[in-house]
Structures are given as C-alpha cells and as structure tokens.
Design an enzyme around this catalytic site. Structure first.
Site, PDB file in Angstrom:
ATOM      1  N   SER A 146       0.855  -1.196   0.000  1.00 22.64           N
ATOM      2  CA  SER A 146       0.000   0.000   0.000  1.00 22.64           C
ATOM      3  C   SER A 146       0.880   1.231   0.000  1.00 22.64           C
ATOM      4  O   SER A 146       2.044   1.176   0.422  1.00 22.64           O
ATOM      5  CB  SER A 146      -0.877   0.005   1.255  1.00 22.64           C
ATOM      6  OG  SER A 146      -1.531   1.249   1.394  1.00 22.64           O
ATOM      7  N   TYR A 160      -2.217  -0.520  10.284  1.00 19.16           N
ATOM      8  CA  TYR A 160      -2.234  -0.791   8.839  1.00 19.16           C
ATOM      9  C   TYR A 160      -0.899  -0.368   8.203  1.00 19.16           C
ATOM     10  O   TYR A 160      -0.289  -1.127   7.443  1.00 19.16           O
ATOM     11  CB  TYR A 160      -3.413  -0.053   8.195  1.00 19.16           C
ATOM     12  CG  TYR A 160      -3.605  -0.354   6.731  1.00 19.16           C
ATOM     13  CD1 TYR A 160      -4.188  -1.548   6.310  1.00 19.16           C
ATOM     14  CD2 TYR A 160      -3.198   0.555   5.755  1.00 19.16           C
ATOM     15  CE1 TYR A 160      -4.364  -1.820   4.967  1.00 19.16           C
ATOM     16  CE2 TYR A 160      -3.371   0.291   4.407  1.00 19.16           C
ATOM     17  CZ  TYR A 160      -3.954  -0.900   4.017  1.00 19.16           C
ATOM     18  OH  TYR A 160      -4.131  -1.173   2.682  1.00 19.16           O
ATOM     19  N   LYS A 164       1.910  -2.785   6.311  1.00 16.92           N
ATOM     20  CA  LYS A 164       2.277  -2.628   4.897  1.00 16.92           C
ATOM     21  C   LYS A 164       3.761  -2.291   4.740  1.00 16.92           C
ATOM     22  O   LYS A 164       4.368  -2.602   3.718  1.00 16.92           O
ATOM     23  CB  LYS A 164       1.381  -1.579   4.234  1.00 16.92           C
ATOM     24  CG  LYS A 164      -0.088  -2.017   4.139  1.00 16.92           C
ATOM     25  CD  LYS A 164      -0.254  -3.300   3.298  1.00 16.92           C
ATOM     26  CE  LYS A 164      -1.709  -3.691   3.113  1.00 16.92           C
ATOM     27  NZ  LYS A 164      -1.878  -4.910   2.295  1.00 16.92           N
TER      28      LYS A 164
HETATM   29  N1  LIG Z   1      -8.740  -0.259  -1.482  1.00 18.95           N
HETATM   30  C1  LIG Z   1      -7.708   0.504  -1.227  1.00 18.95           C
HETATM   31  O1  LIG Z   1      -7.808   1.747  -1.206  1.00 18.95           O
HETATM   32  C2  LIG Z   1      -6.359  -0.137  -0.993  1.00 18.95           C
HETATM   33  C3  LIG Z   1      -5.215   0.669  -1.075  1.00 18.95           C
HETATM   34  C4  LIG Z   1      -3.977   0.084  -0.855  1.00 18.95           C
HETATM   35  C5  LIG Z   1      -3.871  -1.258  -0.597  1.00 18.95           C
HETATM   36  N2  LIG Z   1      -5.001  -2.016  -0.517  1.00 18.95           N
HETATM   37  C6  LIG Z   1      -4.839  -3.441  -0.237  1.00 18.95           C
HETATM   38  O2  LIG Z   1      -5.475  -4.183  -1.257  1.00 18.95           O
HETATM   39  C7  LIG Z   1      -5.733  -5.502  -0.781  1.00 18.95           C
HETATM   40  C8  LIG Z   1      -7.132  -5.897  -1.181  1.00 18.95           C
HETATM   41  O3  LIG Z   1      -8.064  -5.098  -0.473  1.00 18.95           O
HETATM   42  P1  LIG Z   1      -9.326  -4.421  -1.178  1.00 18.95           P
HETATM   43  O4  LIG Z   1      -9.114  -2.967  -1.125  1.00 18.95           O
HETATM   44  O5  LIG Z   1      -9.602  -5.062  -2.471  1.00 18.95           O
HETATM   45  O6  LIG Z   1     -10.459  -4.745  -0.074  1.00 18.95           O
HETATM   46  P2  LIG Z   1     -11.689  -5.750  -0.111  1.00 18.95           P
HETATM   47  O7  LIG Z   1     -12.195  -5.776   1.294  1.00 18.95           O
HETATM   48  O8  LIG Z   1     -12.626  -5.367  -1.191  1.00 18.95           O
HETATM   49  O9  LIG Z   1     -11.021  -7.159  -0.457  1.00 18.95           O
HETATM   50  C9  LIG Z   1     -10.218  -7.848   0.482  1.00 18.95           C
HETATM   51  C10 LIG Z   1     -10.520  -9.342   0.393  1.00 18.95           C
HETATM   52  O10 LIG Z   1      -9.686 -10.019   1.348  1.00 18.95           O
HETATM   53  C11 LIG Z   1     -10.484 -11.015   1.989  1.00 18.95           C
HETATM   54  N3  LIG Z   1      -9.913 -11.354   3.301  1.00 18.95           N
HETATM   55  C12 LIG Z   1      -9.966 -10.658   4.458  1.00 18.95           C
HETATM   56  N4  LIG Z   1      -9.370 -11.352   5.440  1.00 18.95           N
HETATM   57  C13 LIG Z   1      -8.919 -12.511   4.903  1.00 18.95           C
HETATM   58  C14 LIG Z   1      -8.228 -13.623   5.421  1.00 18.95           C
HETATM   59  N5  LIG Z   1      -7.878 -13.706   6.719  1.00 18.95           N
HETATM   60  N6  LIG Z   1      -7.926 -14.639   4.578  1.00 18.95           N
HETATM   61  C15 LIG Z   1      -8.281 -14.582   3.277  1.00 18.95           C
HETATM   62  N7  LIG Z   1      -8.963 -13.569   2.733  1.00 18.95           N
HETATM   63  C16 LIG Z   1      -9.272 -12.527   3.536  1.00 18.95           C
HETATM   64  C17 LIG Z   1     -11.862 -10.375   2.098  1.00 18.95           C
HETATM   65  O11 LIG Z   1     -12.871 -11.335   2.325  1.00 18.95           O
HETATM   66  C18 LIG Z   1     -11.965  -9.672   0.757  1.00 18.95           C
HETATM   67  O12 LIG Z   1     -12.542 -10.506  -0.225  1.00 18.95           O
HETATM   68  C19 LIG Z   1      -5.486  -5.454   0.731  1.00 18.95           C
HETATM   69  O13 LIG Z   1      -4.222  -6.023   1.019  1.00 18.95           O
HETATM   70  C20 LIG Z   1      -5.477  -3.969   1.030  1.00 18.95           C
HETATM   71  O14 LIG Z   1      -4.719  -3.671   2.171  1.00 18.95           O
HETATM   72  C21 LIG Z   1      -6.236  -1.493  -0.718  1.00 18.95           C
END
Ligand SMILES: NC(=O)c1ccc[n+]([C@@H]2O[C@H](COP(=O)([O-])OP(=O)(O)OC[C@H]3O[C@@H](n4cnc5c(N)ncnc54)[C@H](O)[C@@H]3O)[C@@H](O)[C@H]2O)c1
Length: 285
Positions: A146, A160, A164
C-alpha cells in the site's frame, strides 16, 4: 470442471472474492489463465467464482475458503491449485484488512488480527507458493502492499501502515535475494493509494473475540476516507491492468499513485535531513 483441464497458465489470488483481488482474478481469466481464488468469505467466493466462470472462455475458476493467517490453509490452497491444474505461474498475496485508532485505543487482539492477515498472511502465501513458482520456470509473486507502506503519520491507521511497511520489507528483500540467486521467480509490489473496494468495511471479517475500536473520532475519519475513496479512488480494474503489465515487463514497483508515493518518501527524507517531524497526513491522500 472436467477431469483434465486444458494446459494453461495458472494464477492464485488471495482475497480474490472482492475489490483488487477480484479485479486481478478477472484480468487473469481474460488473459486465458485458470484461476484459483482463496478468500475467507465463503458467500463472496461463490459469487466471484460464478461471475468469473461466466467471463471465462475455456479457462476454469476454483474458489477455496482460506484464512491466510493460517499457514496450513494457505498450503492447502496452493496444493489444491497444483492438483487441479498441474502448475502455478502467478500468485497474488493480496488479502488484507484494516483496523485502527489512536495508539493506546487499539486493543492487542486487533493489532494481532491485522498483523496475522496483512503481514503473516502475505508471508504464509509467499512461503507456501515459492517452490511451486520455482517449478513453473516463469513464476511471479505479487504482494499487495500500500501507499501506507511508504507513508507514516496517517491518524488512526498506525497498525495498517506498520503491516504494509513489513510487507514492503519482505517483498524488496525477497526480490533482491531471488535476483542474486538468478531465480526464475520475480517479485512485484503493488502499492496503491485509494482504490474502490470494500476495504473500508474490512472489520466485517474480524473473527469473534477481536476487540474493534469504536471510538467516534476514528469512525469519523474512516467515513471521510470512505467518501474520498468512492469519489477519487481508482477503479480496481485499472490497478489489475497495471499489475498485468508489471508481470509482462518484470517490473517490481507497481505504483498507481506514483506522485503520492514519491511525496511520502520525500517527507521521510526531509525528516532525516532537517530533524523536523512532518505533520499528520490525511488517509487516502
Ligand atoms: N482499497 C484501497 O484503497 C487499498 C489501497 C492500498 C492497498 N489495498 C490493499 O489491497 C488488498 C485488497 O483489499 P481491497 O481494497 O480489495 O479490499 P476488499 O475488502 O474489497 O477485499 C479484500 C478481500 O480479502 C479477503 N480477506 C480478508 N481477510 C482474509 C483472510 N484472513 N484470509 C483470506 N482472505 C481474507 C476479504 O474477504 C476480501 O474478499 C489489501 O491487502 C489492502 O490492504 C487497498
């Protein structure tokens, strides 16, 4: 699923039932790969597998309920993928959650849950997947980090950011180790700023017994983040396309918010050089 799936490249995506993971899975299906989704939300997996199967043209999609915090479950995910398709070419250590608050308002159980998923989940995925990726001859391991891995000082998001940064350290160190060993496996670090997804509701997946901080100021900050994310967040599909390009070109850093990443690094450099701590930064900026 037929007994003998067509020989194609294979991708495994953790957290593949929603947001960035689902977009990655969709892009890999469009590229003609078999895809295995590992996610903790059984209902969301079913929906994702149905959607991706509809999109698929001759490729197969499997969902495996997996808690990435458990090395045994991640090993089972990798074994299922290899058993089904005979190989694994791309693994995305993508599953992640968010929880936080002011330093002393975050319960020990919440710190541990977040680190178990975001840090140990990524580590478990890499450790379980690396031997299979080596066997592929052209393996790619994608960590979802992230912008928070470069940027400290976001109020209420300390756990968080810490997780990261740990992912960033592992991804960089592993890529350097693999290059020194002339490995055929390449590591990539996806480090986006705000992307439209369900991340803001990540606490939905907190297991029973985790004490979530319900502090009003944290709630307010997260609602403001939600508004910024839905107004200015990148579409997850665009981010998935950038990852696919990075895999094709062997690029390590995938930075959809490049200027913000550089600005965050400059904040730290300026702190080191001047001794003056920067102020707080707004989540999602
Ligand atoms: N959305 C943003 O703005 C953003 C920015 C930077 C990084 N990220 C990162 O992107 C990645 C995906 O997140 P997203 O934004 O798509 O969110 P999201 O909540 O839409 O998707 C995350 C998925 O991870 C699954 N999950 C949660 N805990 C879990 C576990 N213990 N085992 C297996 N699966 C699990 C959830 O069920 C979900 O389907 C994450 O690592 C998040 O930190 C997101």
């Amino acid at each position: 699923m037929s007994d003998t799936p067509e020989l194609r490249k294979v991708a495994v995506v953790t957290g593949g039932a929603s947001g960035i993971g689902l977009a990655l899975a969709s892009r890999f299906v469009a590229d003609g790969m078999h895809v295995v989704i590992g996610d903790i939300e059984a209902g969301a997996i079913d929906g994702a597998v149905a959607r991706l199967t509809e999109e698929a043209d001759g490729t197969q999609v499997i969902g495996v309920r997996t808690d990435v915090a458990s090395i045994a479950e991640v090993e089972e995910l990798i074994e299922t993928a290899e058993r089904a398709f005979g190989r694994i070419d791309v693994v995305c250590a993508n599953a992640g959650v968010e929880t936080g608050g002011k330093f002393l308002d975050v319960d020990d159980s919440a710190w541990r849950w977040l680190m178990d998923v975001n840090y140990f989940g990524a580590l478990n995925t890499a450790r379980a997947a690396l031997p299979a990726l080596e066997r592929s001859g052209d393996g790619h391991l994608v960590f979802t980090g992230s912008l928070a891995g470069f940027a400290t000082g976001t109020p209420f998001m300390m756990p968080y950011c810490a997780s990261k940064m740990a992912v960033l350290a592992v991804a960089e160190s592993l890529e350097i180790e693999l290059r020194a060993a002339a490995s055929k496996v390449h590591v990539h670090l996806l480090a986006p700023g705000p992307v439209r997804s369900r991340m803001i509701d990540a606490e939905r997946n907190a297991p029973a017994g985790i004490q979530i901080n319900e502090d009003a100021a944290r709630r307010e900050a997260m609602e403001a983040f939600r508004a910024r994310q839905s107004a200015h967040g990148l579409p997850a599909e665009l981010v998935a396309d950038m990852v696919a390009d990075a895999i094709a070109t062997g690029t390590f850093f995938v930075l959809p918010h490049f200027d913000s990443a550089v600005a965050a690094l400059e904040r730290r450099l300026s702190w080191i050089r001047t001794g003056e701590a920067p102020g707080t930064r707004v989540a999602g900026s």
